[in-house]
Design a protein around this motif. Structure first.
Motif, mmCIF file in Angstrom:
data_model
loop_
_atom_site.group_PDB
_atom_site.id
_atom_site.type_symbol
_atom_site.label_atom_id
_atom_site.label_comp_id
_atom_site.label_asym_id
_atom_site.label_seq_id
_atom_site.Cartn_x
_atom_site.Cartn_y
_atom_site.Cartn_z
ATOM 1 N N ASN A 74 0.824 -1.210 0.000
ATOM 2 C CA ASN A 74 0.000 0.000 0.000
ATOM 3 C C ASN A 74 0.859 1.262 0.000
ATOM 4 O O ASN A 74 0.497 2.271 -0.598
ATOM 5 N N PHE A 75 1.978 1.202 0.694
ATOM 6 C CA PHE A 75 2.871 2.356 0.724
ATOM 7 C C PHE A 75 3.402 2.651 -0.677
ATOM 8 O O PHE A 75 3.454 3.812 -1.106
ATOM 9 N N GLY A 76 3.797 1.595 -1.395
ATOM 10 C CA GLY A 76 4.241 1.788 -2.775
ATOM 11 C C GLY A 76 3.127 2.278 -3.672
ATOM 12 O O GLY A 76 3.346 3.119 -4.558
ATOM 13 N N ALA A 77 1.901 1.771 -3.446
ATOM 14 C CA ALA A 77 0.761 2.213 -4.245
ATOM 15 C C ALA A 77 0.451 3.682 -3.995
ATOM 16 O O ALA A 77 0.121 4.422 -4.923
ATOM 17 N N PHE A 78 0.558 4.104 -2.729
ATOM 18 C CA PHE A 78 0.319 5.524 -2.438
ATOM 19 C C PHE A 78 1.399 6.399 -3.058
ATOM 20 O O PHE A 78 1.131 7.539 -3.463
ATOM 21 N N LEU A 79 2.612 5.890 -3.136
ATOM 22 C CA LEU A 79 3.687 6.637 -3.788
ATOM 23 C C LEU A 79 3.321 6.910 -5.247
ATOM 24 O O LEU A 79 3.478 8.031 -5.743
ATOM 25 N N LEU A 80 2.800 5.882 -5.942
ATOM 26 C CA LEU A 80 2.360 6.077 -7.323
ATOM 27 C C LEU A 80 1.174 7.027 -7.389
ATOM 28 O O LEU A 80 1.076 7.862 -8.299
ATOM 29 N N LEU A 81 0.261 6.903 -6.414
ATOM 30 C CA LEU A 81 -0.907 7.787 -6.378
ATOM 31 C C LEU A 81 -0.482 9.240 -6.229
ATOM 32 O O LEU A 81 -1.047 10.141 -6.867
ATOM 33 N N SER A 82 0.513 9.499 -5.392
ATOM 34 C CA SER A 82 0.971 10.871 -5.194
ATOM 35 C C SER A 82 1.672 11.416 -6.430
ATOM 36 O O SER A 82 1.579 12.611 -6.736
ATOM 37 N N VAL A 83 2.364 10.558 -7.179
ATOM 38 C CA VAL A 83 3.044 11.004 -8.399
ATOM 39 C C VAL A 83 2.020 11.329 -9.489
ATOM 40 O O VAL A 83 2.151 12.317 -10.220
ATOM 41 N N PHE A 84 0.968 10.498 -9.586
ATOM 42 C CA PHE A 84 -0.053 10.688 -10.612
ATOM 43 C C PHE A 84 -1.352 11.211 -9.992
ATOM 44 O O PHE A 84 -2.438 10.780 -10.361
ATOM 45 N N TRP A 85 -1.231 12.152 -9.079
ATOM 46 C CA TRP A 85 -2.393 12.680 -8.368
ATOM 47 C C TRP A 85 -3.386 13.357 -9.300
ATOM 48 O O TRP A 85 -4.575 13.481 -8.986
ATOM 49 N N TRP A 137 -10.121 8.931 3.842
ATOM 50 C CA TRP A 137 -8.715 8.670 4.128
ATOM 51 C C TRP A 137 -8.479 7.281 4.681
ATOM 52 O O TRP A 137 -7.351 6.793 4.678
ATOM 53 N N SER A 138 -9.538 6.619 5.156
ATOM 54 C CA SER A 138 -9.358 5.246 5.639
ATOM 55 C C SER A 138 -9.010 4.303 4.504
ATOM 56 O O SER A 138 -8.377 3.271 4.711
ATOM 57 N N LEU A 139 -9.443 4.646 3.278
ATOM 58 C CA LEU A 139 -9.053 3.852 2.112
ATOM 59 C C LEU A 139 -7.749 4.347 1.511
ATOM 60 O O LEU A 139 -6.997 3.590 0.931
ATOM 61 N N ILE A 140 -7.464 5.647 1.639
ATOM 62 C CA ILE A 140 -6.253 6.197 1.032
ATOM 63 C C ILE A 140 -5.028 5.929 1.891
ATOM 64 O O ILE A 140 -3.932 5.705 1.388
ATOM 65 N N ASP A 141 -5.205 5.972 3.220
ATOM 66 C CA ASP A 141 -4.080 5.768 4.138
ATOM 67 C C ASP A 141 -3.402 4.433 3.840
ATOM 68 O O ASP A 141 -4.001 3.375 3.999
ATOM 69 N N PRO A 142 -2.137 4.450 3.400
ATOM 70 C CA PRO A 142 -1.491 3.194 2.995
ATOM 71 C C PRO A 142 -1.065 2.302 4.149
ATOM 72 O O PRO A 142 -0.784 1.125 3.942
ATOM 73 N N LEU A 143 -1.000 2.842 5.355
ATOM 74 C CA LEU A 143 -0.439 2.072 6.463
ATOM 75 C C LEU A 143 -1.498 1.583 7.440
ATOM 76 O O LEU A 143 -1.184 1.160 8.541
ATOM 77 N N THR A 144 -2.766 1.635 7.046
ATOM 78 C CA THR A 144 -3.839 1.159 7.909
ATOM 79 C C THR A 144 -4.869 0.420 7.078
ATOM 80 O O THR A 144 -5.232 0.874 5.995
#
Length: 380
Positions: free
Chosen positions: A174-185, A236-243
Motif C-alpha cells: 500500500n505504501f508503494g501504491a500511495f507513492l504512485l498515487l501521489s506522483v499521478f495525483w 482517508w481510511s481507504l487512502i491511508d497506505p499504512l492502515t
C-alpha cells in the motif's frame, strides 16, 4: 519530466481501465486473490517505460546514443516554452500536498510509526472496528468492546484477517501504491484504480483467511464483518497506505457475496506477466558492440562530444524536436559521411545537429560505417 508523466499516464490508463471495466468478470473467473495480484501490472508497466527510456538502443549492430540539448535563455513575454516549467511546479505542489495530507491524517489517527519486531496491541476508544497499522512494526487497534461484541470464533477469524495483512506485506504494498498515487495525483483513473486495488486487497485477504475453513466458519466470519462495519467511513481510511479497516456497510455487500467463492490462487497470470516483462527487458537491454578489435560489450561512445547550438528562432517559438543521424567513423576517430535519417520537425534542427556531430571524436577502434545517434532538442 512532464513528457515522462504524460507517456506514463497513457500507459497506466491502458492498464487500469481494463482492470476496472472487467473487474466483475475477473473476480468470477479468477477469484479474489488472483484478481488482486493483477494490480501488479501497474508498477510493472512503469518499469517497462523506464527500460525503454534508459540506456542505448541497438540498431544494426551499432550503438545509437541519445544526447539531449537544452536551452535556458530568457525569452521576453509569455512563451509556450514557459509552460513545462509551470506544469512541473503545479505537479510538485500536488505531490507535496498529497504527502502533507497523509502526514496530517497519520498524526490525527495516532497510528504507530515505531520501530520494532513484535506486534503491539492497542485498545482504543475511537476505534470502531479492528485495524492493523504500521510500516516497520505492526500495531493492532481493537475497539474497547472487542471481546463483548465478538464471539471467540469471530475474534479468532478477525485477528487472523488483520495479521494476514501484515504477513502478506499488504501494508508495504500500500505504501508503494500511495507513492504512485501521489506522483499521478492529477489522473482520475489512478484514484479509481487505487480505491479498487484497496478493496480487492480486502477481498483477497478474506479469501486467504477462509481458504481452508468450513461453511460454519464462513457464516461466523460474515457475521463478524457486519459487526465490525460502521455506517460511514472517512475517505482517508481507504487512502491511508499504512492502515487497513474493515469498511463501511456499503462496502460489505461485495465482501459478503465473495465469502462463498472458493477459487484458489493461481500463479499463471503472474508467471505470464513475468515472461512479458523479461522479454521486454531483453529487447530494451543495453546493446553490445563488436568492434574491429573484437572487444565486445563496449559502447561506441565519443571521446569528444560537442552539444549542438539551439537555433534562436526555434527557441523563441518554443519549438522542440529531435534529429536522427547516421555516420561513419574514420581510422583517425573523426566522423564522416553524416546524413539525416529522420527529423522532427523537418528542417528546423538538422543543420545544428550536423555541425555538432562533425566535431565529435571517437577512439579509432570504433572505425566503421553504420553508426547512428539521436540528438534531442528540448527547452527548459
Amino acid at each position: 519530466m512532464i513528457d515522462w508523466l504524460w507517456q506514463s499516464s497513457l500507459l497506466i490508463s491502458a492498464v487500469i481501465l481494463p482492470l476496472l471495466l472487467g473487474h466483475a468478470w475477473l473476480l468470477r473467473r479468477l477469484g479474489a486473490q488472483t484478481t488482486y495480484s493483477l494490480w501488479a501490472l501497474v508498477p510493472l508497466s512503469l518499469a517497462l517505460v523506464a527500460l525503454a527510456e534508459a540506456g542505448a538502443v541497438t540498431t544494426s549492430g551499432w550503438t545509437q546514443l541519445q544526447v539531449v540539448t537544452t536551452v535556458q535563455q530568457e525569452v521576453a513575454g509569455w512563451r509556450p516554452a514557459q509552460l513545462p516549467a509551470l506544469s512541473l511546479m503545479i505537479w510538485a505542489l500536488g505531490v507535496t500536498a498529497a504527502w502533507a495530507l497523509l502526514l496530517r491524517h497519520r498524526t490525527k489517527s495516532r497510528a504507530s510509526w515505531s520501530i520494532g519486531r513484535h506486534l503491539r496491541v492497542v485498545r482504543w476508544r475511537d476505534c470502531l472496528s479492528p485495524a492493523i497499522s504500521g510500516l516497520l512494526r505492526p500495531t493492532l487497534y481493537l475497539p474497547l468492546d472487542f471481546s463483548a461484541r465478538f464471539s471467540s470464533d469471530q475474534r479468532r477469524l478477525v485477528l487472523a484477517h488483520e495479521l494476514a495483512h501484515w504477513q502478506r506485506g499488504d501494508l508495504h504494498s500500500n505504501f508503494g501504491a500511495f507513492l504512485l498515487l501521489s506522483v499521478f495525483w492529477f489522473h482520475p483513473l489512478v484514484w479509481l484504480g487505487y480505491r479498487r486495488y484497496r478493496m480487492d486487497q480486502e477481498l483477497a485477504c478474506d479469501a486467504h483467511v477462509l481458504g481452508k475453513t468450513s461453511t460454519a466458519a464462513q457464516a461466523s466470519y460474515g457475521r463478524a464483518l457486519l459487526l465490525a462495519a460502521g455506517p460511514t467511513q472517512s475517505p482517508w481510511s481507504l487512502i491511508d497506505p499504512l492502515t487497513n479497516h474493515y469498511g463501511a456497510y456499503k462496502k460489505m455487500k461485495e465482501r459478503l457475496q465473495n465469502l462463498t467463492q472458493s477459487k484458489s490462487y493461481t500463479r499463471l497470470p503472474i508467471v505470464a506477466l513475468s515472461i512479458v516483462v523479461f522479454a521486454a527487458a531483453m529487447l530494451w537491454q543495453s546493446p553490445t558492440v563488436a568492434s574491429e578489435t573484437g572487444n565486445e560489450n563496449e559502447l561506441a561512445t565519443p571521446i569528444v562530444r560537442i552539444n549542438p547550438q539551439y537555433p534562436a528562432a526555434a527557441a523563441k517559438q518554443g519549438l522542440e524536436g529531435k534529429v536522427a543521424l547516421r555516420f561513419s567513423i574514420t581510422a583517425a576517430g573523426e566522423t564522416d559521411a553524416i546524413e539525416v535519417i529522420n527529423a522532427e520537425p523537418e528542417g528546423v534542427f538538422d543543420s545544428a545537429a550536423v555541425r555538432a556531430l562533425e566535431k565529435w571524436r571517437y577512439h579509432p577502434r570504433f572505425a566503421g560505417d553504420g553508426h547512428e545517434v539521436l540528438l534531442a532538442f528540448t527547452l527548459e
